[in-house]
Structures are given as C-alpha cells and as structure tokens.
Design an enzyme around this catalytic site. Structure first.
Site, short mmCIF file in Angstrom:
data_model
loop_
_atom_site.label_atom_id
_atom_site.label_comp_id
_atom_site.label_asym_id
_atom_site.label_seq_id
_atom_site.Cartn_x
_atom_site.Cartn_y
_atom_site.Cartn_z
N ASP A 10 0.88 -1.18 0.00
CA ASP A 10 0.00 0.00 0.00
C ASP A 10 0.92 1.23 0.00
O ASP A 10 2.14 1.09 0.13
CB ASP A 10 -0.91 -0.01 1.25
CG ASP A 10 -1.83 1.21 1.30
OD1 ASP A 10 -2.37 1.57 0.24
OD2 ASP A 10 -2.00 1.81 2.38
N SER A 11 0.31 2.40 -0.09
CA SER A 11 1.10 3.63 -0.03
C SER A 11 1.53 3.96 1.40
O SER A 11 2.35 4.84 1.60
CB SER A 11 0.28 4.80 -0.58
OG SER A 11 -0.90 4.94 0.20
N CYS A 73 -4.39 -1.78 -1.58
CA CYS A 73 -4.57 -0.36 -1.87
C CYS A 73 -5.64 -0.21 -2.94
O CYS A 73 -5.53 -0.83 -4.02
CB CYS A 73 -3.24 0.20 -2.36
SG CYS A 73 -3.36 1.87 -3.02
N GLU A 152 -3.16 8.71 8.07
CA GLU A 152 -1.70 8.62 8.28
C GLU A 152 -1.28 9.42 9.53
O GLU A 152 -0.34 9.07 10.21
CB GLU A 152 -0.92 9.14 7.06
CG GLU A 152 -1.02 8.26 5.82
CD GLU A 152 -0.21 6.97 5.89
OE1 GLU A 152 0.92 6.97 6.40
OE2 GLU A 152 -0.73 5.93 5.42
N CYS A 182 -11.08 2.76 -0.13
CA CYS A 182 -9.67 3.05 0.16
C CYS A 182 -9.35 2.28 1.44
O CYS A 182 -10.12 2.33 2.40
CB CYS A 182 -9.46 4.54 0.35
SG CYS A 182 -7.87 4.98 1.08
N HIS A 184 -7.37 2.83 3.73
CA HIS A 184 -7.18 3.64 4.94
C HIS A 184 -8.50 3.84 5.70
O HIS A 184 -8.51 4.11 6.90
CB HIS A 184 -6.65 5.04 4.58
CG HIS A 184 -5.17 5.09 4.30
ND1 HIS A 184 -4.61 4.56 3.16
CD2 HIS A 184 -4.13 5.60 5.02
CE1 HIS A 184 -3.30 4.77 3.18
NE2 HIS A 184 -2.99 5.40 4.29
#
Ligand code: DGL
Length: 257
Positions: A10-11, A73, A152, A182, A184
């Site tokens: 993932d990012s 992701c 994040e 997403c 996240h």
C-alpha cells in the site's frame, strides 16, 4: 503446501487494515508488508505513476520470494491491477473483485455508495465492475481526498474526523451498503457506522481475506508467523497508527524500491 510468504503493498498504513484481516483468517501465514510511505499519497497521482510505483513495489516483494501479491490499496487496484496482472506470472489480487463477489451474494444490496481516493473514483473501476456484474445496481461515488492523509496522521477518532466524514457522506441517498474503497478508511469505521446506522459498511480487507484463503496454497507453519513490515520512508507516524489498529508494537524495516 507452499511455505513462501504472502506479499502485500500500500502507499502507507492503510493496507494494514487488509493485513489485519488476513492475519485473522490465516494467522500462520507469513506476510511481507511494504508501505510506500516515501510516495504517499497515491490518491492524487496519475494512472501512469500508480502503475510505475506498483511495479516497483511488486519487484521488491518478488525479491523477498513471495508466493502471491495482495494489492492492499484501492488506488493501485483500480488503476494498476490489470496492467500488472498482464506483466507478472505471480498471482496478484486486488481489493475490488472479492467485494463484488460478496455484494453479488447479497440480494438486498441495490443502492451502493463508494468512498475512495480521487484517483480511484476518477478511474470508475468500482462503478464499471459493479454495474457489469450485477443487474439493477445503483452506484453513488464520492471522492474523499482528505481521509487518507488524516489516517496517516492518526486523526481517526477526533472531532475533525467526524466533521470531515459528515461533509463527505451528507449527500448520499439512502444506501444499502457503503464500500470503503480506500484501505485507509476502515480506520474511520466506527465514526462512519455512527453516522450511517442503517447502512452496511463494507471493509474490503475482510472480503479479500476470506477470498484469498480459498485461493492460495497455504503453508505448513504450525505457529503464528513472524511478519516483516517494510517502509520506503520510516520518518512518519506509522508506528503510532499501526498500534491503534493492531494493538501491538511492530518493528519496521527500511526498503529501497
Ligand atoms: N490506501 C490507499 C487506497 O486504498 C491509498 C491512499 C493514498 O495513498 O492516497 O486507495
């Protein structure tokens, strides 16, 4: 039987929501996780950049001898999955199709909302896949570019998070289900559930984990495996957010992709 690890990327910290579900479903499978924190966020980048970064992440994971790749992701699944599946021999799985299989099995889901990054919504991947595989389904999209950076930062349960989520979801009609497109976003699941009490909130990682369990050759490990977590830039809040999510301190390694 295949004792090689599962590779995931993932990012940033979002893919850990998928990691958590895979671990729950298959605790003895070893996982190598790569968070490309150096290139976060993916959601605002072009399709070509996402393809290039996905290839670099996959090359790194293949060097660790993984048996399968999970694209944990939504942005990379929606824009790079087809391309990388056509290049690499290793099985590569993204977050979209397992969720669509789940929705197909639920006749009561006809009005679906999708919240995701700008890149994912722009790609129309969810909408095209849902409409081509399920008759009479209505899809309502909303890009939520602020949520992944807030996740994040660990801002997942404060007043700002509540207000931001309200702003993003307030125009949805009555929905049967809301897809967290997403990875996240499951970090905000509690707040979203509070604001949408009559809607099923779908965590794509959960659907992916049960799908992958039937798809891969499992290992013969008899104990919970020791995973490896790599980041491309360790100067970030990953440890704190991962602790909130997993309730355990993880050890980070530095990766160069
Ligand atoms: N976790 C990501 C996703 O599922 C990426 C968020 C970002 O980097 O913008 O889309």
């Amino acid at each position: 039987m295949d004792n090689r690890p599962i590779g995931m990327f993932d990012s940033g910290v979002g893919g850990l929501t998928v990691y958590k579900e895979i671990k729950k479903a298959m605790p003895n499978e070893k996982i190598i996780y790569l968070g490309d924190t150096k290139n976060f966020p993916y959601g605002s980048k072009s399709k070509q950049s996402i393809i290039d970064l996905s290839k670099k992440n996959i090359d790194f994971l293949l060097k660790q001898n993984v048996k399968t790749i999970v694209i944990a992701c939504g942005t990379a699944t929606s824009q790079a999955l087809e391309e990388v599946q056509s290049i690499y021999k290793v099985p590569i799985i993204g977050i979209i199709q397992p969720t669509i299989e789940y929705i197909k099995s639920k006749e009561n889901i006809k009005n679906v909302g999708v919240i995701a990054t700008r890149g994912t919504i722009r790609s129309k991947s969810w909408e095209v896949n849902l409409k081509s595989q399920i008759e009479d389904i209505n899809v309502y999209n909303k890009e939520c570019p602020l949520l992944a950076p807030m996740a994040e930062e660990g801002w997942v349960d404060n007043e700002i998070a509540k207000l931001t989520i309200h702003e993003y979801i307030k125009e949805f009609p009555k929905l049967d289900a809301l897809i967290l497109g997403c990875t996240h976003y499951p970090l905000f699941k509690k707040i979203i559930e509070e604001q949408m009490p009559n809607t099923e909130i779908i965590n794509t990682g959960e659907k992916l984990a049960s799908h992958i369990k039937n798809m891969i050759e499992l290992s013969t490990n008899k104990e919970k495996a020791q995973d490896e977590i790599y980041l491309t830039d360790t100067e970030c809040n990953f440890i704190n957010v991962s602790y909130k999510l997993l309730n355990e301190k993880i050890e980070l390694k530095k990766a160069t992709i």
